[in-house]
Design a protein around this motif. Structure first.
Motif, PDB file in Angstrom:
ATOM      1  N   LEU A  34       3.567  12.232 -34.261  1.00  0.00           N
ATOM      2  CA  LEU A  34       4.808  12.702 -34.874  1.00  0.00           C
ATOM      3  C   LEU A  34       4.946  14.193 -34.656  1.00  0.00           C
ATOM      4  O   LEU A  34       4.125  14.984 -35.137  1.00  0.00           O
ATOM      5  CB  LEU A  34       4.798  12.393 -36.364  1.00  0.00           C
ATOM      6  CG  LEU A  34       5.546  11.110 -36.702  1.00  0.00           C
ATOM      7  CD1 LEU A  34       4.905  10.361 -37.810  1.00  0.00           C
ATOM      8  CD2 LEU A  34       7.001  11.444 -37.020  1.00  0.00           C
ATOM      9  N   LYS A  40      16.353   9.926 -41.733  1.00  0.00           N
ATOM     10  CA  LYS A  40      16.274   9.227 -40.435  1.00  0.00           C
ATOM     11  C   LYS A  40      17.212   9.831 -39.394  1.00  0.00           C
ATOM     12  O   LYS A  40      16.980   9.684 -38.195  1.00  0.00           O
ATOM     13  CB  LYS A  40      16.643   7.753 -40.626  1.00  0.00           C
ATOM     14  CG  LYS A  40      15.561   6.920 -41.271  1.00  0.00           C
ATOM     15  CD  LYS A  40      14.688   6.306 -40.197  1.00  0.00           C
ATOM     16  CE  LYS A  40      13.638   5.370 -40.729  1.00  0.00           C
ATOM     17  NZ  LYS A  40      12.709   4.980 -39.649  1.00  0.00           N
ATOM     18  N   ASN A  41      18.302  10.441 -39.841  1.00  0.00           N
ATOM     19  CA  ASN A  41      19.320  10.947 -38.911  1.00  0.00           C
ATOM     20  C   ASN A  41      19.356  12.465 -38.765  1.00  0.00           C
ATOM     21  O   ASN A  41      19.900  12.970 -37.794  1.00  0.00           O
ATOM     22  CB  ASN A  41      20.706  10.476 -39.353  1.00  0.00           C
ATOM     23  CG  ASN A  41      20.931   9.009 -39.055  1.00  0.00           C
ATOM     24  OD1 ASN A  41      21.207   8.643 -37.923  1.00  0.00           O
ATOM     25  ND2 ASN A  41      20.784   8.160 -40.057  1.00  0.00           N
ATOM     26  N   PHE A  63      12.241  15.213 -36.763  1.00  0.00           N
ATOM     27  CA  PHE A  63      10.952  14.594 -36.446  1.00  0.00           C
ATOM     28  C   PHE A  63      11.170  13.696 -35.232  1.00  0.00           C
ATOM     29  O   PHE A  63      12.239  13.088 -35.095  1.00  0.00           O
ATOM     30  CB  PHE A  63      10.479  13.686 -37.589  1.00  0.00           C
ATOM     31  CG  PHE A  63      10.128  14.377 -38.863  1.00  0.00           C
ATOM     32  CD1 PHE A  63       8.883  14.972 -39.046  1.00  0.00           C
ATOM     33  CD2 PHE A  63      11.033  14.396 -39.915  1.00  0.00           C
ATOM     34  CE1 PHE A  63       8.551  15.581 -40.246  1.00  0.00           C
ATOM     35  CE2 PHE A  63      10.709  15.007 -41.121  1.00  0.00           C
ATOM     36  CZ  PHE A  63       9.469  15.601 -41.286  1.00  0.00           C
ATOM     37  N   TRP A  64      10.142  13.557 -34.403  1.00  0.00           N
ATOM     38  CA  TRP A  64      10.212  12.651 -33.254  1.00  0.00           C
ATOM     39  C   TRP A  64       8.898  11.896 -33.132  1.00  0.00           C
ATOM     40  O   TRP A  64       7.823  12.516 -33.195  1.00  0.00           O
ATOM     41  CB  TRP A  64      10.483  13.427 -31.962  1.00  0.00           C
ATOM     42  CG  TRP A  64      11.750  14.195 -32.009  1.00  0.00           C
ATOM     43  CD1 TRP A  64      13.007  13.734 -31.691  1.00  0.00           C
ATOM     44  CD2 TRP A  64      11.928  15.564 -32.416  1.00  0.00           C
ATOM     45  NE1 TRP A  64      13.934  14.720 -31.892  1.00  0.00           N
ATOM     46  CE2 TRP A  64      13.298  15.858 -32.330  1.00  0.00           C
ATOM     47  CE3 TRP A  64      11.055  16.558 -32.861  1.00  0.00           C
ATOM     48  CZ2 TRP A  64      13.822  17.100 -32.657  1.00  0.00           C
ATOM     49  CZ3 TRP A  64      11.572  17.806 -33.185  1.00  0.00           C
ATOM     50  CH2 TRP A  64      12.936  18.058 -33.077  1.00  0.00           C
ATOM     51  N   LYS A  65       8.999  10.585 -32.888  1.00  0.00           N
ATOM     52  CA  LYS A  65       7.807   9.744 -32.756  1.00  0.00           C
ATOM     53  C   LYS A  65       7.537   9.411 -31.300  1.00  0.00           C
ATOM     54  O   LYS A  65       8.454   9.035 -30.565  1.00  0.00           O
ATOM     55  CB  LYS A  65       8.021   8.412 -33.475  1.00  0.00           C
ATOM     56  CG  LYS A  65       8.115   8.507 -34.973  1.00  0.00           C
ATOM     57  CD  LYS A  65       8.230   7.109 -35.548  1.00  0.00           C
ATOM     58  CE  LYS A  65       8.407   7.163 -37.053  1.00  0.00           C
ATOM     59  NZ  LYS A  65       9.571   6.398 -37.502  1.00  0.00           N
ATOM     60  N   LYS A  66       6.282   9.522 -30.917  1.00  0.00           N
ATOM     61  CA  LYS A  66       5.876   9.078 -29.586  1.00  0.00           C
ATOM     62  C   LYS A  66       4.780   8.034 -29.764  1.00  0.00           C
ATOM     63  O   LYS A  66       3.764   8.301 -30.425  1.00  0.00           O
ATOM     64  CB  LYS A  66       5.337  10.263 -28.770  1.00  0.00           C
ATOM     65  CG  LYS A  66       5.110   9.921 -27.317  1.00  0.00           C
ATOM     66  CD  LYS A  66       4.629  11.140 -26.564  1.00  0.00           C
ATOM     67  CE  LYS A  66       4.772  10.934 -25.071  1.00  0.00           C
ATOM     68  NZ  LYS A  66       4.314  12.107 -24.330  1.00  0.00           N
ATOM     69  N   TRP A  93       8.458   7.732 -25.963  1.00  0.00           N
ATOM     70  CA  TRP A  93       9.179   8.337 -27.088  1.00  0.00           C
ATOM     71  C   TRP A  93      10.023   7.240 -27.722  1.00  0.00           C
ATOM     72  O   TRP A  93      10.683   6.476 -27.012  1.00  0.00           O
ATOM     73  CB  TRP A  93      10.084   9.474 -26.602  1.00  0.00           C
ATOM     74  CG  TRP A  93       9.300  10.691 -26.222  1.00  0.00           C
ATOM     75  CD1 TRP A  93       8.935  11.057 -24.957  1.00  0.00           C
ATOM     76  CD2 TRP A  93       8.761  11.674 -27.108  1.00  0.00           C
ATOM     77  NE1 TRP A  93       8.188  12.214 -25.016  1.00  0.00           N
ATOM     78  CE2 TRP A  93       8.079  12.614 -26.313  1.00  0.00           C
ATOM     79  CE3 TRP A  93       8.787  11.858 -28.495  1.00  0.00           C
ATOM     80  CZ2 TRP A  93       7.431  13.720 -26.855  1.00  0.00           C
ATOM     81  CZ3 TRP A  93       8.140  12.957 -29.036  1.00  0.00           C
ATOM     82  CH2 TRP A  93       7.466  13.880 -28.230  1.00  0.00           C
ATOM     83  N   VAL A  94       9.990   7.162 -29.020  1.00  0.00           N
ATOM     84  CA  VAL A  94      10.776   6.151 -29.736  1.00  0.00           C
ATOM     85  C   VAL A  94      12.256   6.529 -29.648  1.00  0.00           C
ATOM     86  O   VAL A  94      12.609   7.692 -29.835  1.00  0.00           O
ATOM     87  CB  VAL A  94      10.320   6.074 -31.221  1.00  0.00           C
ATOM     88  CG1 VAL A  94      11.229   5.180 -32.044  1.00  0.00           C
ATOM     89  CG2 VAL A  94       8.873   5.588 -31.288  1.00  0.00           C
ATOM     90  N   ALA A  95      13.094   5.541 -29.326  1.00  0.00           N
ATOM     91  CA  ALA A  95      14.538   5.805 -29.229  1.00  0.00           C
ATOM     92  C   ALA A  95      15.169   5.709 -30.615  1.00  0.00           C
ATOM     93  O   ALA A  95      14.740   4.909 -31.450  1.00  0.00           O
ATOM     94  CB  ALA A  95      15.172   4.788 -28.292  1.00  0.00           C
ATOM     95  N   ALA A  96      16.180   6.553 -30.843  1.00  0.00           N
ATOM     96  CA  ALA A  96      16.900   6.496 -32.126  1.00  0.00           C
ATOM     97  C   ALA A  96      17.658   5.179 -32.198  1.00  0.00           C
ATOM     98  O   ALA A  96      18.131   4.672 -31.182  1.00  0.00           O
ATOM     99  CB  ALA A  96      17.859   7.676 -32.215  1.00  0.00           C
TER     100      ALA A  96
END
Lengths: 83, 149
Positions: free
Chosen positions: B50, B117-118, B122-125, B134-137
């Protein structure tokens, strides 16, 4: 000087974490700066043209029409995925 | 109303967070939410990283809590979000609300998660047996905001 930060997938694809841009005390629009960055190379053109690109000025989310001036911190990043 | 926000690599303890919320006077309801790292199909997830935007993250979480405060009568809001490397089943996020009655607490908890969430940077890989992604929104996360507009 304007400090430009890139995060997450965008940072990896540009291979750049931070970029310093001199602005000669002018007030610029985020969109102008984006255009300037896009003109660096084909890859930057591609990555910085994504329509889901998000932007923050001084750590606040803003639209591309927002203004930026000397000393500001500008950031570009993909849609967020926390939580 | 009290607002507490933390962005940390350390784990959090739901019981301790709950006890903090319970200190709030005049509150008859507490609602808590915890988000965990979900395993992928075929159990291929090794772990997840994260990433966040230090400084902006904390401000964004406080701003979201302030918005909730404008909408409902709340006693306390606590938001804890972890960063760094996390394994399946580990805790990612805690949102806790104390209020006089349950309706406000339930609604504020959902509101805060929908906005987090929006809007929180934060960004998840995901690091999986098949590579790193990378997790897409999700469109459903964006659509969830519509109910608060």
């Amino acid at each position: 000087m304007i400090k430009i930060l890139f995060f997450a997938a965008l940072r990896e694809r540009l291979d750049c974490e931070q970029y310093l841009l001199s602005c000669d005390d002018k007030i610029l629009q985020v969109a102008d700066i984006l255009q300037q960055l896009q003109s660096r190379c084909h890859n930057w053109q591609l990555e910085l043209s994504r329509n889901d690109l998000l932007c923050a000025v001084n750590q606040q989310l803003v639209p591309l029409t927002a203004s930026v001036q000397d000393g500001d911190e500008l950031a570009f990043f993909p849609p967020v995925t926390g939580g | 109303m009290s607002i507490f926000v933390a962005v940390q690599s350390d784990d959090f303890c739901v019981a301790s967070e709950y006890d903090e919320l319970r200190q709030q006077a005049n509150c008859g309801a507490i609602v808590t939410f915890s988000g965990l790292v979900r395993e992928l199909s075929n159990n291929i997830l090794h772990n997840m990283t994260l990433e966040h935007y230090p400084g902006m993250t904390e401000q964004a979480l406080i701003a979201i809590a302030e918005q909730a405060k404008q909408r409902w009568q709340l006693g306390a809001v606590r938001i804890v979000h972890r960063v760094g490397t996390l394994k399946p089943q580990q805790q990612i996020v805690f949102v806790g609300i104390a209020s006089a009655h349950r309706a406000a607490a339930f609604a504020a908890c959902e509101f805060i998660m929908d906005y987090l969430k929006n809007q929180a940077p934060f960004w998840k890989k995901e690091h999986t047996a098949q590579g790193d992604y990378w997790v897409a929104a999700k469109v459903s996360d964006q659509q969830a905001l519509a109910r608060w507009e």
